[in-house]
Design a protein around this motif. Structure first.
Motif, short mmCIF file in Angstrom:
data_model
loop_
_atom_site.label_atom_id
_atom_site.label_comp_id
_atom_site.label_asym_id
_atom_site.label_seq_id
_atom_site.Cartn_x
_atom_site.Cartn_y
_atom_site.Cartn_z
N GLY A 86 2.51 4.68 0.83
CA GLY A 86 2.62 5.46 2.05
C GLY A 86 3.03 4.61 3.24
N VAL A 146 0.85 -1.18 0.00
CA VAL A 146 0.00 0.00 0.00
C VAL A 146 0.89 1.23 0.00
CG1 VAL A 146 -1.77 1.27 1.25
CG2 VAL A 146 -1.80 -1.23 1.23
N ASP A 157 -5.27 0.20 5.63
CA ASP A 157 -5.62 -0.12 4.25
C ASP A 157 -5.05 -1.47 3.83
OD1 ASP A 157 -7.08 2.16 3.95
OD2 ASP A 157 -5.56 3.28 2.83
N SER A 189 -11.61 6.35 -0.12
CA SER A 189 -10.72 6.57 1.02
C SER A 189 -9.52 5.64 1.02
CB SER A 189 -11.49 6.39 2.33
OG SER A 189 -11.93 5.05 2.48
N ARG A 190 -9.58 4.57 0.22
CA ARG A 190 -8.48 3.60 0.19
C ARG A 190 -7.32 4.10 -0.65
NH1 ARG A 190 -9.43 1.16 4.62
NH2 ARG A 190 -11.42 0.07 4.70
N ARG A 191 -6.12 3.88 -0.16
CA ARG A 191 -4.93 4.24 -0.92
C ARG A 191 -4.67 3.20 -2.01
NH1 ARG A 191 -0.46 6.31 3.49
NH2 ARG A 191 -1.88 7.45 4.84
N ASP A 222 -2.42 4.59 8.80
CA ASP A 222 -3.41 4.57 7.72
C ASP A 222 -3.05 3.53 6.67
OD1 ASP A 222 -4.86 6.53 8.94
OD2 ASP A 222 -4.03 8.17 7.76
N ALA A 223 -1.75 3.44 6.34
CA ALA A 223 -1.31 2.45 5.36
C ALA A 223 -1.53 1.04 5.89
CB ALA A 223 0.16 2.67 5.01
#
Length: 372
Positions: free
Chosen positions: A196, A194, A204, A238-240, A200-201
């Motif tokens: 980043g 993912v 995801d 919102s997903r990377r 948050d990464a």
């Protein structure tokens, strides 16, 4: 009065210098060395710093320093001064800083106050360093729990994986690998990255992993799994984006089918230890909604070991990716290396323990059939 004012001014200046000289990093050994150097220079005394690592155990010597221009002649007297490494007096000390002055005057009240100020300053930085280390340790255990427990492949496949964070200050990231057991003795191997870093990464990454397990359970070909996963993820803004490589290994046919979503190609180590990059078409990363993934099938003999990985294994700053991949392809491992040995050798030889990005690797080899 003027002499006292001058002494106070000197003490204040020294305290200001302590703020700039002690605790310049988040490494506790460096902080102790800075404390020792500061005290030796400003208080003209041999200085030692001892830390208490675990309650109930003896302290260990971490740093020491000598004053500049120390007189080598035998001293007429020895003066000692010490201060605990605490921020507040009611706390358990992290250690102690000790001073020994040979000859000269005894330590003054101003010098004792300066030492206690420096010790408190160092203790505060040591506390920050230890809390950060504890947080990083927790985060690393979380990351390894997420990536280091892939699903169980069929017994006909031998696997080994590994994960390394990016540098000493890294927390969780978005690199992961997985195995999914399919019908007819086949297994799906997965590695993803993912974009980043940070929590948050990692969140995801877990979402991608969960979605992939659900899609893979339908037993679609790898390129169709990517197509379906891409469309599902693209619906959630919102997903990377993420790169991903799927490999469906079929031991009964000694073959592997690959599909890539913007990911680096895998490498196959032969029984003789030589390496070969797998040439395959690369589609766009997941989450774009573009699709366009194509399958590639090649033989995978029982003596071959397949290695799939994230880009942190090979990429180096300022270097073309083709050069990085060529370095991997040029490796020659010991003959008949199994998955565990392949992972360990590749991580070591490519210097992955000091990589600039997270590293996730997964190696697999078809088990040789027992003679009938």
């Amino acid at each position: 009065m003027a002499e006292r004012d001058e002494a106070l001014l000197t003490r204040v200046r020294a305290m200001e210098q302590a703020i700039g000289e002690i605790g310049t990093t988040l490494d506790e050994t460096s902080t102790c060395r800075e404390l020792a150097a500061f005290a030796a220079r400003h208080l003209r005394a041999s200085t030692t710093v001892d830390l208490l690592t675990t309650p109930g155990t003896p302290t260990r010597r971490v740093a020491q320093a000598e004053p500049p221009g120390q007189d080598p002649t035998p001293p007429a007297a020895t003066h000692r001064l010490s201060a605990p490494l605490v921020v507040h007096d009611d706390e358990e000390p992290l250690g102690v800083v000790g001073l020994v002055r040979t000859g000269g005057d005894p330590f003054s009240a101003d010098e004792a106050a300066l030492l206690h100020h420096a010790a408190r300053l160092a203790a505060r930085h040591l506390g920050h360093a230890r809390r950060l280390a504890a947080t990083e340790d927790t985060a690393l255990h979380l990351q390894r729990a997420l990536v280091a427990e892939p699903g169980r492949p069929h017994p006909n496949l031998e696997i080994a994986g590994g994960y390394l964070p990016a540098g000493p200050r890294a927390l969780v990231g978005g690199d992961w690998f997985e195995t999914v057991r399919l019908h007819f003795g086949r297994s799906l191997l997965v590695v993803g990255d993912v974009m980043g870093h940070g929590l948050d990464a990692a969140v995801d990454m877990n979402a991608y992993r969960t979605a992939l397990r659900e899609v893979a359970a339908t037993d679609l070909p790898p390129h169709r799994v990517l197509r379906h996963l891409d469309s599902v993820v693209a619906e959630d803004a919102s997903r990377r984006p993420a790169t991903c490589l799927l490999v469906r290994v079929d031991p009964a046919r000694s073959a592997a089918t690959f599909a890539s979503a913007g990911h680096l190609p895998p490498v196959v180590f032969g029984a003789d230890g030589s390496a070969e990059l797998v040439d395959l078409p690369v589609g766009p990363p997941l989450g774009t909604g573009v699709g366009g993934y194509e399958p590639t099938t090649r033989p995978l003999a029982p003596g071959d070991t397949l290695l799939i990985f994230t880009d942190g294994l090979v990429e180096r700053r300022g270097e073309d990716i083709d050069v990085s991949l060529a370095r991997l392809a040029a490796l020659r491992l010991p003959p008949d290396s199994g998955p565990r040995q392949v992972v360990d050798e590749v991580l070591s030889r490519l210097g992955a323990h000091g990589a600039e990005d997270d590293v996730a690797v997964l190696a697999a080899r078809i088990r040789a059939r027992a003679p009938q």
